[in-house]
Write a protein that holds these residues in place. Structure first.
Motif, mmCIF file in Angstrom:
data_model
loop_
_atom_site.group_PDB
_atom_site.id
_atom_site.type_symbol
_atom_site.label_atom_id
_atom_site.label_comp_id
_atom_site.label_asym_id
_atom_site.label_seq_id
_atom_site.Cartn_x
_atom_site.Cartn_y
_atom_site.Cartn_z
ATOM 1 N N LEU A 191 0.818 -1.207 0.000
ATOM 2 C CA LEU A 191 0.000 0.000 0.000
ATOM 3 C C LEU A 191 0.856 1.263 0.000
ATOM 4 O O LEU A 191 0.532 2.247 -0.663
ATOM 5 C CB LEU A 191 -0.932 0.005 1.213
ATOM 6 C CG LEU A 191 -2.200 -0.844 1.096
ATOM 7 C CD1 LEU A 191 -2.928 -0.877 2.427
ATOM 8 C CD2 LEU A 191 -3.109 -0.317 0.012
ATOM 9 N N GLY A 192 1.942 1.233 0.744
ATOM 10 C CA GLY A 192 2.832 2.386 0.784
ATOM 11 C C GLY A 192 3.438 2.676 -0.578
ATOM 12 O O GLY A 192 3.601 3.828 -0.972
ATOM 13 N N ARG A 193 3.772 1.628 -1.317
ATOM 14 C CA ARG A 193 4.352 1.800 -2.648
ATOM 15 C C ARG A 193 3.328 2.401 -3.611
ATOM 16 O O ARG A 193 3.651 3.291 -4.400
ATOM 17 C CB ARG A 193 4.844 0.455 -3.174
ATOM 18 C CG ARG A 193 5.678 0.555 -4.439
ATOM 19 C CD ARG A 193 6.397 -0.754 -4.703
ATOM 20 N NE ARG A 193 7.378 -0.599 -5.761
ATOM 21 C CZ ARG A 193 8.246 -1.533 -6.134
ATOM 22 N NH1 ARG A 193 8.262 -2.699 -5.498
ATOM 23 N NH2 ARG A 193 9.092 -1.318 -7.112
ATOM 24 N N LEU A 194 2.095 1.918 -3.541
ATOM 25 C CA LEU A 194 1.050 2.465 -4.391
ATOM 26 C C LEU A 194 0.791 3.925 -4.051
ATOM 27 O O LEU A 194 0.633 4.765 -4.932
ATOM 28 C CB LEU A 194 -0.239 1.647 -4.225
ATOM 29 C CG LEU A 194 -1.448 2.123 -5.029
ATOM 30 C CD1 LEU A 194 -1.137 2.162 -6.523
ATOM 31 C CD2 LEU A 194 -2.652 1.223 -4.761
ATOM 32 N N ARG A 195 0.769 4.235 -2.772
ATOM 33 C CA ARG A 195 0.579 5.631 -2.359
ATOM 34 C C ARG A 195 1.702 6.501 -2.899
ATOM 35 O O ARG A 195 1.484 7.639 -3.310
ATOM 36 C CB ARG A 195 0.540 5.725 -0.840
ATOM 37 C CG ARG A 195 0.365 7.148 -0.313
ATOM 38 C CD ARG A 195 0.213 7.152 1.207
ATOM 39 N NE ARG A 195 -0.019 8.492 1.697
ATOM 40 C CZ ARG A 195 0.908 9.266 2.245
ATOM 41 N NH1 ARG A 195 2.144 8.838 2.367
ATOM 42 N NH2 ARG A 195 0.615 10.475 2.680
#
Length: 219
Positions: A206-210
């Motif tokens: 999720l952090g990478r997508l954000r």
């Protein structure tokens, strides 16, 4: 961000401690006054004793100005009533709930309330959803290891191939809604302003997508 955590068990207390350590304004509500013992002596938030769906208690917790409410008590009935009260009565922008009986998942889904089921993933995913709230969780699979998320693409991606947002084993685009019509993109499909994109994403990514979606802001 002001967050109300209903339920001060293992999950609620750990989530509350993590959020306060990051500087968020956290209010913890639990029916049992002794549940306060699960919070460290230096806990920077507030603890309130009472029902998680009592309007008086919720108002004392500041729900009228809350950015999010997380219902993680040991009972599905309490969680759903707390979540519905927050969402429907007080219009809290982000409401999340823990669920024990998967047969009740459809009830939460129809109400537009994202749910977390697994003990192992509960704290991690609630924490991630709170911090990545511009991503709308639609569905989770298994024990929450994979999520279906939706987000409107930022302007800086205009003209870029949507496939550039994909990462093998972590992020995959499964659908695009453009101008009110849904379609399945090809590897060469370009992004357009206002595209609403559905991602299948590993919870740990999720952090990478954000990072992809916030790049324009430098965050």
């Amino acid at each position: 961000m002001r967050v109300i955590v209903v339920g001060c068990g293992r999950v609620g207390s750990e989530l509350a401690v993590r959020l306060t350590a990051e500087g968020h304004d956290v209010r913890v509500v639990d029916r049992d006054p002794k549940a306060r013992r699960r919070l460290p002596a230096g806990f920077g938030g507030r603890f309130l004793s009472g029902s998680g769906y009592s309007r008086t208690v919720l108002q004392d917790a500041g729900i009228e100005h809350a950015d999010a409410l997380v219902a993680v008590t040991s009972g599905d009935n309490t969680n759903i009533v707390s979540a519905r009260t927050a969402k429907e009565t007080y219009r809290v922008p982000l409401v999340l709930a823990r669920i024990y009986d998967p047969r009740r998942a459809d009830i939460y889904r129809e109400l537009g309330i994202p749910t977390i089921a697994s003990v192992r993933w509960t704290v991690h995913q609630l924490h991630q959803m709170l911090l990545h709230r511009h991503l709308t969780p639609e569905l989770d699979f298994g024990n929450g290891e994979t999520l279906l998320m939706r987000s409107t693409l930022p302007g800086y991606l205009d003209g870029r191939r949507l496939s550039e947002l994909e990462v093998d084993g972590e992020i995959r685009i499964v659908e695009v809604t453009r101008g009110g019509r849904s379609f399945l993109p090809t590897p060469s499909t370009p992004a357009r302003p206002g595209d609403l994109v559905t991602f299948a994403v590993a919870a740990t990514a999720l952090g990478r997508l954000r990072g992809f979606l916030d790049k324009e802001l430098g965050t």
